[in-house]
Write an enzyme that holds these catalytic residues in place. Structure first.
Site, PDB file in Angstrom:
ATOM      1  N   ASN A   9      20.511  -3.849 -11.489  1.00  0.00           N
ATOM      2  CA  ASN A   9      21.468  -4.913 -11.778  1.00  0.00           C
ATOM      3  C   ASN A   9      20.730  -6.241 -11.604  1.00  0.00           C
ATOM      4  O   ASN A   9      20.458  -6.649 -10.483  1.00  0.00           O
ATOM      5  CB  ASN A   9      22.637  -4.791 -10.790  1.00  0.00           C
ATOM      6  CG  ASN A   9      23.604  -5.959 -10.865  1.00  0.00           C
ATOM      7  OD1 ASN A   9      23.539  -6.772 -11.786  1.00  0.00           O
ATOM      8  ND2 ASN A   9      24.498  -6.033  -9.892  1.00  0.00           N
ATOM      9  N   LYS A  11      21.828  -9.119 -12.240  1.00  0.00           N
ATOM     10  CA  LYS A  11      22.761 -10.213 -11.906  1.00  0.00           C
ATOM     11  C   LYS A  11      22.464 -11.435 -12.786  1.00  0.00           C
ATOM     12  O   LYS A  11      22.064 -11.253 -13.938  1.00  0.00           O
ATOM     13  CB  LYS A  11      22.674 -10.530 -10.408  1.00  0.00           C
ATOM     14  CG  LYS A  11      22.837  -9.263  -9.563  1.00  0.00           C
ATOM     15  CD  LYS A  11      23.011  -9.520  -8.096  1.00  0.00           C
ATOM     16  CE  LYS A  11      23.182  -8.193  -7.369  1.00  0.00           C
ATOM     17  NZ  LYS A  11      23.403  -8.341  -5.942  1.00  0.00           N
ATOM     18  N   HIS A  93      31.945  -5.050  -9.282  1.00  0.00           N
ATOM     19  CA  HIS A  93      30.929  -5.399  -8.281  1.00  0.00           C
ATOM     20  C   HIS A  93      31.556  -6.370  -7.277  1.00  0.00           C
ATOM     21  O   HIS A  93      32.390  -7.195  -7.663  1.00  0.00           O
ATOM     22  CB  HIS A  93      29.725  -6.039  -8.978  1.00  0.00           C
ATOM     23  CG  HIS A  93      28.549  -6.208  -8.074  1.00  0.00           C
ATOM     24  ND1 HIS A  93      28.481  -7.208  -7.141  1.00  0.00           N
ATOM     25  CD2 HIS A  93      27.426  -5.490  -7.923  1.00  0.00           C
ATOM     26  CE1 HIS A  93      27.343  -7.104  -6.466  1.00  0.00           C
ATOM     27  NE2 HIS A  93      26.684  -6.068  -6.915  1.00  0.00           N
ATOM     28  N   GLU A  95      30.542  -8.973  -6.053  1.00  0.00           N
ATOM     29  CA  GLU A  95      30.375 -10.390  -6.413  1.00  0.00           C
ATOM     30  C   GLU A  95      31.416 -10.812  -7.448  1.00  0.00           C
ATOM     31  O   GLU A  95      31.845 -11.961  -7.457  1.00  0.00           O
ATOM     32  CB  GLU A  95      28.936 -10.628  -6.908  1.00  0.00           C
ATOM     33  CG  GLU A  95      27.955 -10.582  -5.733  1.00  0.00           C
ATOM     34  CD  GLU A  95      26.540 -10.158  -6.081  1.00  0.00           C
ATOM     35  OE1 GLU A  95      26.182 -10.154  -7.283  1.00  0.00           O
ATOM     36  OE2 GLU A  95      25.793  -9.816  -5.140  1.00  0.00           O
ATOM     37  N   GLU A 163      28.677   0.387  -2.415  1.00  0.00           N
ATOM     38  CA  GLU A 163      27.879  -0.776  -2.046  1.00  0.00           C
ATOM     39  C   GLU A 163      28.555  -1.529  -0.906  1.00  0.00           C
ATOM     40  O   GLU A 163      29.442  -2.358  -1.154  1.00  0.00           O
ATOM     41  CB  GLU A 163      27.742  -1.719  -3.245  1.00  0.00           C
ATOM     42  CG  GLU A 163      27.044  -1.099  -4.435  1.00  0.00           C
ATOM     43  CD  GLU A 163      26.338  -2.156  -5.269  1.00  0.00           C
ATOM     44  OE1 GLU A 163      25.137  -1.986  -5.505  1.00  0.00           O
ATOM     45  OE2 GLU A 163      26.959  -3.164  -5.639  1.00  0.00           O
ATOM     46  N   GLY A 169      21.793  -7.608  -0.760  1.00  0.00           N
ATOM     47  CA  GLY A 169      20.902  -8.758  -0.707  1.00  0.00           C
ATOM     48  C   GLY A 169      20.566  -9.239   0.693  1.00  0.00           C
ATOM     49  O   GLY A 169      20.036 -10.340   0.864  1.00  0.00           O
ATOM     50  N   SER A 209      20.401  -3.357  -0.757  1.00  0.00           N
ATOM     51  CA  SER A 209      19.065  -3.465  -0.153  1.00  0.00           C
ATOM     52  C   SER A 209      18.216  -2.202  -0.302  1.00  0.00           C
ATOM     53  O   SER A 209      17.431  -1.879   0.589  1.00  0.00           O
ATOM     54  CB  SER A 209      19.182  -3.888   1.313  1.00  0.00           C
ATOM     55  OG  SER A 209      19.774  -5.175   1.411  1.00  0.00           O
TER      56      SER A 209
HETATM   57  P1  PGA Z   1      20.556  -5.657  -3.682  1.00  0.00           P
HETATM   58  O1  PGA Z   1      21.867  -5.677  -4.598  1.00  0.00           O
HETATM   59  O2  PGA Z   1      19.767  -4.419  -4.088  1.00  0.00           O
HETATM   60  O3  PGA Z   1      19.835  -6.931  -4.013  1.00  0.00           O
HETATM   61  O4  PGA Z   1      20.999  -5.578  -2.270  1.00  0.00           O
HETATM   62  C1  PGA Z   1      22.549  -4.492  -4.915  1.00  0.00           C
HETATM   63  C2  PGA Z   1      23.709  -4.791  -5.821  1.00  0.00           C
HETATM   64  O5  PGA Z   1      24.390  -5.814  -5.638  1.00  0.00           O
HETATM   65  O6  PGA Z   1      23.995  -3.998  -6.749  1.00  0.00           O
END
Ligand code: PGA
Length: 249
Positions: A9, A11, A93, A95, A163, A169, A209
């Site tokens: 992803n 983003k 997601h 976010e 997640e 992140g 992560s």
């Molecule tokens: P990350 O994000 O691997 O940077 O922690 C995962 C995600 O949001 O799908």
């Protein structure tokens, strides 16, 4: 029986220069033994799809609208993603849930639209740190699943990504036991709702992560069929380490 999946992803990262990472990935894995999916920003989707055509890599979107067309300035329909070359879309997601106030019923409507269009819906669920500390994780995940996953789901059109919001992140990762507990719970809930056959065929991804250094351990957890990767999917070298680990799992 479940083909493993490494999903990236990107983003809101990447302009045309970033396509070189995708091309490097395709060169590194001419015949991957697992599914490899990259979800770039919508502006890159068509070019990304063209650049991995006839390779083992596919591309997907990061969101879609629930309607097929109409007066929705700035939005993108599932058909448009498909037309641009996508075969999957990430939905719900955290976010999107946070930045755009998406509720479970919004995610469900989008997932229906995605499945109707012939896309695989990668539906994200996950608890906040407060919810985990209050021992509410499974309740939250159960509620997100019943609210966000449409009835028409099958092993072919649905993928669920667990997640934990606090792991995205941040470099923080749940323990392997914690990941296993949630993935087993998701599997059981899917089997109960859709029957054993369908419930067992839906792929479950862990996200938050994931890096080359922790991928092997995470892929060893039961009911983890792959990963949804943010930061470490942006560079072909990092993502390659994760694909390698999944191929060996
Ligand atoms: P990350 O994000 O691997 O940077 O922690 C995962 C995600 O949001 O799908």
């Amino acid at each position: 029986m479940r083909l493993k999946l490494a999903a990236g992803n990107w983003k809101m990262n990447g302009t045309t220069a970033a396509l070189s990472e995708l091309e490097a990935l395709a060169r590194a894995f001419p015949n991957p033994t697992v599914d490899v999916l990259i979800c770039p920003p919508a502006t890159l989707l068509h070019q990304a799809a063209e650049s991995v055509r006839e390779t083992g890599i596919t591309v997907g979107g990061q969101d879609c609208h629930a309607a097929t067309s109409g007066a929705h300035t700035g939005d993108i329909s599932a058909d448009m993603l498909l037309d641009a070359g996508a075969n999957a879309v990430i939905l719900g997601h955290s976010e999107r849930r946070e930045d755009h106030g998406e509720q479970n019923e919004d995610v469900r409507a989008k997932a229906r639209a995605a499945m109707d269009a012939g896309l695989k819906a990668i539906i994200c669920v996950g608890e906040s740190l407060e919810q985990r500390e209050a021992a509410n994780t499974l309740d939250i995940i159960g509620g997100q699943m019943s609210g966000s996953i449409p009835d028409q789901s099958t092993g072919e059109n649905l993928i669920v990504a667990y997640e934990p919001i606090w792991a995205i992140g941040t470099g923080k990762v749940p323990t392997l036991n914690e990941i296993g507990e949630v993935h087993d719970f998701i599997r059981t809930r899917l089997e109960r709702r859709f029957g054993e056959g369908v419930g067992r065929s839906v792929r479950l991804l862990y996200g938050g992560s994931v890096k080359p250094s922790n991928a092997e351990d995470i892929f060893g957890v039961s009911n983890v069929d792959g990963a949804l990767v943010g930061g470490a999917s942006l560079k072909a070298q990092d993502f390659s380490g994760i694909i390698d680990a999944l191929q060996k799992a």
